[in-house]
Design an enzyme around this catalytic site. Sequence first.
Site, PDB file in Angstrom:
ATOM      1  N   ASP A  99     -51.685   4.651  -0.458  1.00  0.00           N
ATOM      2  CA  ASP A  99     -51.160   4.144   0.255  1.00  0.00           C
ATOM      3  C   ASP A  99     -51.278   2.307   0.178  1.00  0.00           C
ATOM      4  OD1 ASP A  99     -48.573   4.901   3.240  1.00  0.00           O
ATOM      5  OD2 ASP A  99     -50.329   3.421   3.693  1.00  0.00           O
ATOM      6  N   HIS A 287     -46.189  12.728   1.893  1.00  0.00           N
ATOM      7  CA  HIS A 287     -46.817  10.927   0.954  1.00  0.00           C
ATOM      8  C   HIS A 287     -48.658  11.141   1.443  1.00  0.00           C
ATOM      9  CE1 HIS A 287     -47.543   7.385   1.919  1.00  0.00           C
ATOM     10  NE2 HIS A 287     -48.261   6.999   3.173  1.00  0.00           N
TER      11      HIS A 287
END
Length: 308
Positions: A99, A287
């Site tokens: 991320d 994610h």
Amino acid sequence: MPKHHRVSINGISLQITEQGEGPLVLLLHGFPETSYSWRHQIQPLAEAGYRVVAPDQRGYGGTNCPEGIDHYTILHLVGDVVGLIHALGERQAVVVGHDWGAMVAWNTALIRPDVVRGVVGISVPPLPRGPVPPMAAARERFGEDFYQVYFQQPHVAEAELSKDIPATLRKVLAGTRKAAGEGAGGFLGPFAEPDVLPGWLTEADLATFAGQFSTSGFTGGLNWYRNLDRNWELTTAWQDAPITPPSLYISGERDAVRGIYHPDFLDNPDEIVPNLRGVVDIPDSGHWTQQERPAEVNKALLDFLSGL
């Protein structure tokens, strides 16, 4: 066993988790996470013969949270990585990020390739500097409700995310997206709180994250987003520069970020990362890839590391 200690660099004190001996591997977390997000990677990598260090990055967890938005630019974040490598007595490291941590990893490899033996980005691919500031591009592509635009407003997102920290993290880490048009505004509005946590996230894990954000708050992490346009200005000198160290990109097939960046990156990877060693798609992963599918991520990392 991992040990937790502090390292002073660049006027701040970083809380780090460290285990193992051998070539240095740094693990950089994203938002809203801490070094705890690498709990499934630290020991396996250490047992494979690496010195593994996962810091709470600037503004997170047990690390200092400097006051002022301008203390969180990409140059500060890259500087923290370089400073940490040197403070650990090393000259180089393999830098792995997820991320926002991936953005720091890619930029470290771009700006200071001399200290990067290899670079791995998870979820977020390398993003070339665009022709216009990022917030203008985001507004045009996604509108004013896009979360990165929303985060630009001082104090607003902090108030929303801090109102009930365990509920915030439960929604963000494990929640499901509501149907279009459902839910209130803000960042959390589109997320439905799960009735049951997924198998990869326990109540103890959630409590650990919640305790860390109860201490640090969210302002530090949000300030990373508030520097996106400033970062664009600061990186003018690296326009169209390639990322030259050996690299790997890992992506969860159900990652929402994949739909934003993944196709653009695959159009011309050789221009951006000419030494790309592979693209690994992790099936049945969203994610939070290294937490959701640790075995697959660990194998990809170890395969990459053994080839350096």
